[in-house]
Design an enzyme around this catalytic site. Structure first.
Site, PDB file in Angstrom:
ATOM      1  N   SER A 218      43.333  37.733  47.005  1.00  0.00           N
ATOM      2  CA  SER A 218      43.680  38.981  46.326  1.00  0.00           C
ATOM      3  C   SER A 218      42.423  39.771  46.020  1.00  0.00           C
ATOM      4  O   SER A 218      41.345  39.198  45.806  1.00  0.00           O
ATOM      5  CB  SER A 218      44.386  38.626  45.023  1.00  0.00           C
ATOM      6  OG  SER A 218      44.461  39.741  44.175  1.00  0.00           O
TER       7      SER A 218
ATOM      8  N   TYR B 106      44.772  33.744  36.491  1.00  0.00           N
ATOM      9  CA  TYR B 106      45.321  33.953  37.838  1.00  0.00           C
ATOM     10  C   TYR B 106      44.191  34.228  38.829  1.00  0.00           C
ATOM     11  O   TYR B 106      44.097  33.604  39.887  1.00  0.00           O
ATOM     12  CB  TYR B 106      46.325  35.114  37.833  1.00  0.00           C
ATOM     13  CG  TYR B 106      46.677  35.598  39.216  1.00  0.00           C
ATOM     14  CD1 TYR B 106      47.460  34.825  40.067  1.00  0.00           C
ATOM     15  CD2 TYR B 106      46.201  36.828  39.698  1.00  0.00           C
ATOM     16  CE1 TYR B 106      47.773  35.264  41.353  1.00  0.00           C
ATOM     17  CE2 TYR B 106      46.509  37.272  40.970  1.00  0.00           C
ATOM     18  CZ  TYR B 106      47.295  36.492  41.795  1.00  0.00           C
ATOM     19  OH  TYR B 106      47.594  36.922  43.068  1.00  0.00           O
TER      20      TYR B 106
ATOM     21  N   LYS C 196      42.399  32.074  42.331  1.00  0.00           N
ATOM     22  CA  LYS C 196      42.080  32.575  43.675  1.00  0.00           C
ATOM     23  C   LYS C 196      40.598  32.328  43.989  1.00  0.00           C
ATOM     24  O   LYS C 196      40.240  31.950  45.106  1.00  0.00           O
ATOM     25  CB  LYS C 196      42.416  34.064  43.789  1.00  0.00           C
ATOM     26  CG  LYS C 196      43.899  34.395  43.641  1.00  0.00           C
ATOM     27  CD  LYS C 196      44.744  33.818  44.762  1.00  0.00           C
ATOM     28  CE  LYS C 196      46.218  34.149  44.634  1.00  0.00           C
ATOM     29  NZ  LYS C 196      47.083  33.376  45.529  1.00  0.00           N
TER      30      LYS C 196
HETATM   31  P1  NAD Z   1      56.297  35.855  45.333  1.00  0.00           P
HETATM   32  O1  NAD Z   1      56.393  35.263  43.982  1.00  0.00           O
HETATM   33  O2  NAD Z   1      57.343  36.814  45.753  1.00  0.00           O
HETATM   34  O3  NAD Z   1      56.199  34.699  46.433  1.00  0.00           O
HETATM   35  C1  NAD Z   1      55.644  33.440  46.174  1.00  0.00           C
HETATM   36  C2  NAD Z   1      56.626  32.397  46.676  1.00  0.00           C
HETATM   37  O4  NAD Z   1      56.068  31.089  46.468  1.00  0.00           O
HETATM   38  C3  NAD Z   1      57.962  32.438  45.943  1.00  0.00           C
HETATM   39  O5  NAD Z   1      59.003  32.394  46.902  1.00  0.00           O
HETATM   40  C4  NAD Z   1      57.952  31.179  45.075  1.00  0.00           C
HETATM   41  O6  NAD Z   1      59.257  30.668  44.855  1.00  0.00           O
HETATM   42  C5  NAD Z   1      57.078  30.257  45.897  1.00  0.00           C
HETATM   43  N1  NAD Z   1      56.362  29.217  45.126  1.00  0.00           N
HETATM   44  C6  NAD Z   1      55.616  29.369  44.007  1.00  0.00           C
HETATM   45  N2  NAD Z   1      55.097  28.192  43.619  1.00  0.00           N
HETATM   46  C7  NAD Z   1      55.496  27.267  44.534  1.00  0.00           C
HETATM   47  C8  NAD Z   1      55.284  25.894  44.700  1.00  0.00           C
HETATM   48  N3  NAD Z   1      54.539  25.199  43.828  1.00  0.00           N
HETATM   49  N4  NAD Z   1      55.836  25.254  45.763  1.00  0.00           N
HETATM   50  C9  NAD Z   1      56.602  25.955  46.659  1.00  0.00           C
HETATM   51  N5  NAD Z   1      56.853  27.258  46.544  1.00  0.00           N
HETATM   52  C10 NAD Z   1      56.308  27.922  45.503  1.00  0.00           C
HETATM   53  O7  NAD Z   1      54.851  36.531  45.453  1.00  0.00           O
HETATM   54  P2  NAD Z   1      54.242  37.464  46.593  1.00  0.00           P
HETATM   55  O8  NAD Z   1      54.033  38.810  46.008  1.00  0.00           O
HETATM   56  O9  NAD Z   1      55.005  37.317  47.852  1.00  0.00           O
HETATM   57  O10 NAD Z   1      52.797  36.804  46.722  1.00  0.00           O
HETATM   58  C11 NAD Z   1      52.490  35.872  47.741  1.00  0.00           C
HETATM   59  C12 NAD Z   1      51.044  35.475  47.610  1.00  0.00           C
HETATM   60  O11 NAD Z   1      50.224  36.636  47.692  1.00  0.00           O
HETATM   61  C13 NAD Z   1      50.676  34.795  46.298  1.00  0.00           C
HETATM   62  O12 NAD Z   1      49.741  33.779  46.578  1.00  0.00           O
HETATM   63  C14 NAD Z   1      50.033  35.909  45.492  1.00  0.00           C
HETATM   64  O13 NAD Z   1      49.126  35.399  44.561  1.00  0.00           O
HETATM   65  C15 NAD Z   1      49.341  36.695  46.586  1.00  0.00           C
HETATM   66  N6  NAD Z   1      49.098  38.116  46.248  1.00  0.00           N
HETATM   67  C16 NAD Z   1      50.140  38.922  45.925  1.00  0.00           C
HETATM   68  C17 NAD Z   1      49.897  40.265  45.595  1.00  0.00           C
HETATM   69  C18 NAD Z   1      51.028  41.196  45.218  1.00  0.00           C
HETATM   70  O14 NAD Z   1      50.745  42.276  44.697  1.00  0.00           O
HETATM   71  N7  NAD Z   1      52.280  40.870  45.475  1.00  0.00           N
HETATM   72  C19 NAD Z   1      48.590  40.768  45.604  1.00  0.00           C
HETATM   73  C20 NAD Z   1      47.554  39.908  45.953  1.00  0.00           C
HETATM   74  C21 NAD Z   1      47.824  38.579  46.282  1.00  0.00           C
HETATM   75  N1  UFG Z   2      50.527  51.029  35.922  1.00  0.00           N
HETATM   76  C1  UFG Z   2      51.144  51.933  35.069  1.00  0.00           C
HETATM   77  N2  UFG Z   2      52.368  51.601  34.567  1.00  0.00           N
HETATM   78  C2  UFG Z   2      53.020  50.440  34.881  1.00  0.00           C
HETATM   79  C3  UFG Z   2      52.375  49.532  35.759  1.00  0.00           C
HETATM   80  C4  UFG Z   2      51.138  49.863  36.256  1.00  0.00           C
HETATM   81  O1  UFG Z   2      50.588  52.980  34.761  1.00  0.00           O
HETATM   82  O2  UFG Z   2      54.131  50.206  34.379  1.00  0.00           O
HETATM   83  C5  UFG Z   2      49.217  51.389  36.509  1.00  0.00           C
HETATM   84  C6  UFG Z   2      48.102  50.408  36.182  1.00  0.00           C
HETATM   85  O3  UFG Z   2      47.480  50.749  34.963  1.00  0.00           O
HETATM   86  C7  UFG Z   2      47.194  50.571  37.402  1.00  0.00           C
HETATM   87  C8  UFG Z   2      48.181  50.882  38.544  1.00  0.00           C
HETATM   88  O4  UFG Z   2      49.360  51.345  37.908  1.00  0.00           O
HETATM   89  O5  UFG Z   2      46.358  51.695  37.225  1.00  0.00           O
HETATM   90  C9  UFG Z   2      48.513  49.660  39.398  1.00  0.00           C
HETATM   91  O6  UFG Z   2      48.955  48.607  38.567  1.00  0.00           O
HETATM   92  P1  UFG Z   2      49.655  47.284  39.163  1.00  0.00           P
HETATM   93  O7  UFG Z   2      49.993  46.410  38.014  1.00  0.00           O
HETATM   94  O8  UFG Z   2      50.746  47.673  40.087  1.00  0.00           O
HETATM   95  O9  UFG Z   2      48.504  46.664  40.087  1.00  0.00           O
HETATM   96  P2  UFG Z   2      47.065  46.098  39.704  1.00  0.00           P
HETATM   97  O10 UFG Z   2      46.105  46.689  40.686  1.00  0.00           O
HETATM   98  O11 UFG Z   2      46.754  46.257  38.285  1.00  0.00           O
HETATM   99  O12 UFG Z   2      47.226  44.542  39.999  1.00  0.00           O
HETATM  100  C10 UFG Z   2      47.894  44.039  41.168  1.00  0.00           C
HETATM  101  C11 UFG Z   2      48.323  42.613  40.881  1.00  0.00           C
HETATM  102  C12 UFG Z   2      47.102  41.749  40.718  1.00  0.00           C
HETATM  103  C13 UFG Z   2      46.250  41.864  41.947  1.00  0.00           C
HETATM  104  C14 UFG Z   2      45.881  43.300  42.207  1.00  0.00           C
HETATM  105  C15 UFG Z   2      45.115  43.435  43.500  1.00  0.00           C
HETATM  106  O13 UFG Z   2      49.116  42.563  39.700  1.00  0.00           O
HETATM  107  O14 UFG Z   2      47.501  40.412  40.590  1.00  0.00           O
HETATM  108  O15 UFG Z   2      47.064  44.096  42.287  1.00  0.00           O
HETATM  109  O16 UFG Z   2      45.830  42.883  44.542  1.00  0.00           O
HETATM  110  F1  UFG Z   2      45.127  41.156  41.763  1.00  0.00           F
END
Ligand code: NAD
Ligand code: UFG
Length: 342
Positions: free
Chosen positions: A125, A149, A153
């Site tokens: 991330s 969190y 990572k």
């Molecule tokens: P998500 O929660 O939708 O998907 C994660 C999946 O993993 C879920 O289906 C959950 O049930 C499963 N899971 C969690 N713990 C588990 C375990 N111990 N064993 C088996 N399954 C398990 O999240 P996502 O948004 O699809 O994120 C996927 C990955 O990408 C994560 O590693 C997250 O940290 C990373 N990531 C997500 C974002 C984002 O904004 N969505 C940004 C940066 C990184």
């Molecule tokens: N924001 C609002 N109102 C809301 C939610 C968010 O104004 O209800 C603003 C935040 O202040 C920020 C922007 O929208 O300026 C984006 O916020 P997000 O929470 O959507 O995303 P972030 O970049 O803060 O964080 C996300 C994930 C993190 C990850 C990061 C980079 O939550 O785990 O993206 O991948 F690390």
């Protein structure tokens, strides 16, 4: 054609990637404990791709299950999405995060090592950059964490770097995602947050759907053009395509390679709101409130390593992401808990 183990395959990014893998002709085995997802997502993945996948319900921390899985069938690689991902929750429940994300990855890598499967794509991330010193952010920027969190990572990346340095058989790509938004254009799969969404895009979708009255914009006094926070939002289908490229790269190249997946463009909260309104015709009422603790002003990627190494760049626009995300939201107002989308 390859056979891949996809952990967290039913999740938001995992399900979109599973579609892309199946459409490219690969075989997919999903391992998910459904702690933050539904098996129905996988049924829909198969329907979209027109091909079956294997869904295994289980936990990545279950060493005995992993051993059985790797013994049953040869895998060409693993794409590891399974993790907990809520920043706020990680502050109140740090051990759950270290257990799931760090111990879970360790158990998976140990099982892979025993089975001599050494091709690994990891969901990292942009959070590993903390508050960046310079924009755009390159992969050479210092790595740090500002919450548990993010620490998970950073720790897993360290583990992967050490593993690849110790054993030349390993090929590891750590994909540092910026802000994925939107949904598959079919409207069949998408992001399905359990409670009040923490992230901006799903919150906007729920306001558009009438589930929430108005968006709270966290501060308009940031040092950005319009004063609201700036991020690098990329379409989840582009992100999914990036995994295919990363897997192809990992099959060819050994070592540890961190790669940013982003568009290279910063978009403010208000710009995203206006793009959503323009793309969907829905109005998004909002109020400006206090800054959210822990937030940063601006964050966007230098995506040139992804282009150079993987041959990948984000292709879809913010407007497409808004239209596709809204299609998913409006057809599935209760996510996978509601009626079937068709
Ligand atoms: P998500 O929660 O939708 O998907 C994660 C999946 O993993 C879920 O289906 C959950 O049930 C499963 N899971 C969690 N713990 C588990 C375990 N111990 N064993 C088996 N399954 C398990 O999240 P996502 O948004 O699809 O994120 C996927 C990955 O990408 C994560 O590693 C997250 O940290 C990373 N990531 C997500 C974002 C984002 O904004 N969505 C940004 C940066 C990184
Ligand atoms: N924001 C609002 N109102 C809301 C939610 C968010 O104004 O209800 C603003 C935040 O202040 C920020 C922007 O929208 O300026 C984006 O916020 P997000 O929470 O959507 O995303 P972030 O970049 O803060 O964080 C996300 C994930 C993190 C990850 C990061 C980079 O939550 O785990 O993206 O991948 F690390």
């Amino acid at each position: 054609m390859a056979r891949l183990l996809v952990t967290g395959g039913a999740g938001y990014i995992g399900s979109h990637t599973a579609v892309a893998l199946l459409e490219a002709g690969h075989e997919v085995v999903s391992l998910d404990n459904y702690s933050n997802s539904s098996p129905r997502a996988l049924e829909r993945v198969s329907r979209i791709a027109g091909r079956p996948l294997t869904a295994v319900e289980g936990d990545v921390r279950d060493a005995a299950l992993l051993k059985r899985l790797f013994a049953q069938q040869p895998f060409d690689g693993v794409i590891h999405f399974a993790a907990l991902k809520a920043v706020g929750e990680s502050v109140s429940k740090p051990l759950a995060y270290y257990d799931n994300n760090v111990a879970g990855t360790l158990a998976l890598l140990q099982a892979m090592q025993s089975a001599a499967v050494t091709c690994f794509v990891f969901s990292s991330s942009a959070t590993v950059y903390g508050a960046p010193d310079e924009l755009p952010i390159t992969e050479q920027a210092p790595i740090r964490s500002t919450n548990p969190y993010g620490a998970t990572k950073v720790m897993v990346e360290q583990m992967l770097r050490d593993l690849a340095a110790a054993d030349a058989a390993w090929s590891v790509v750590s994909l540092r995602y910026f802000n994925p938004i939107g949904a598959h254009p079919s409207g069949e799969i998408g992001e399905d947050p359990n409670d009040i969404p923490n992230n901006l895009f799903p919150f906007i979708c729920q306001v558009a759907a009438g589930r929430r009255e108005r968006l709270a914009v966290f501060g308009n006094d940031w040092p950005t053009a319009d004063g609201t926070g700036v991020r690098d939002y990329l379409h989840v289908a582009d992100l999914a395509a990036g995994h295919l490229r990363a897997f192809d790269f990992a099959r060819r190249r050994r070592g540890f390679t961190p790669v940013n997946l982003g568009t290279g463009r910063g978009v403010s909260v208000l710009q995203l709101v206006h793009a959503f309104e323009a793309a969907t015709g829905r109005s998004i009422p909002f109020s400006i409130v206090e800054r959210r603790p822990g937030d940063i002003a601006a964050c966007w990627a230098d995506p040139s390593a992804a282009a150079r190494l993987l041959g990948w760049r984000a292709e879809r626009s913010i407007e497409q992401a808004c239209a596709d995300g809204w299609r998913w939201q409006s057809r599935n107002p209760d996510g996978y808990r509601g009626e079937a989308a068709t």
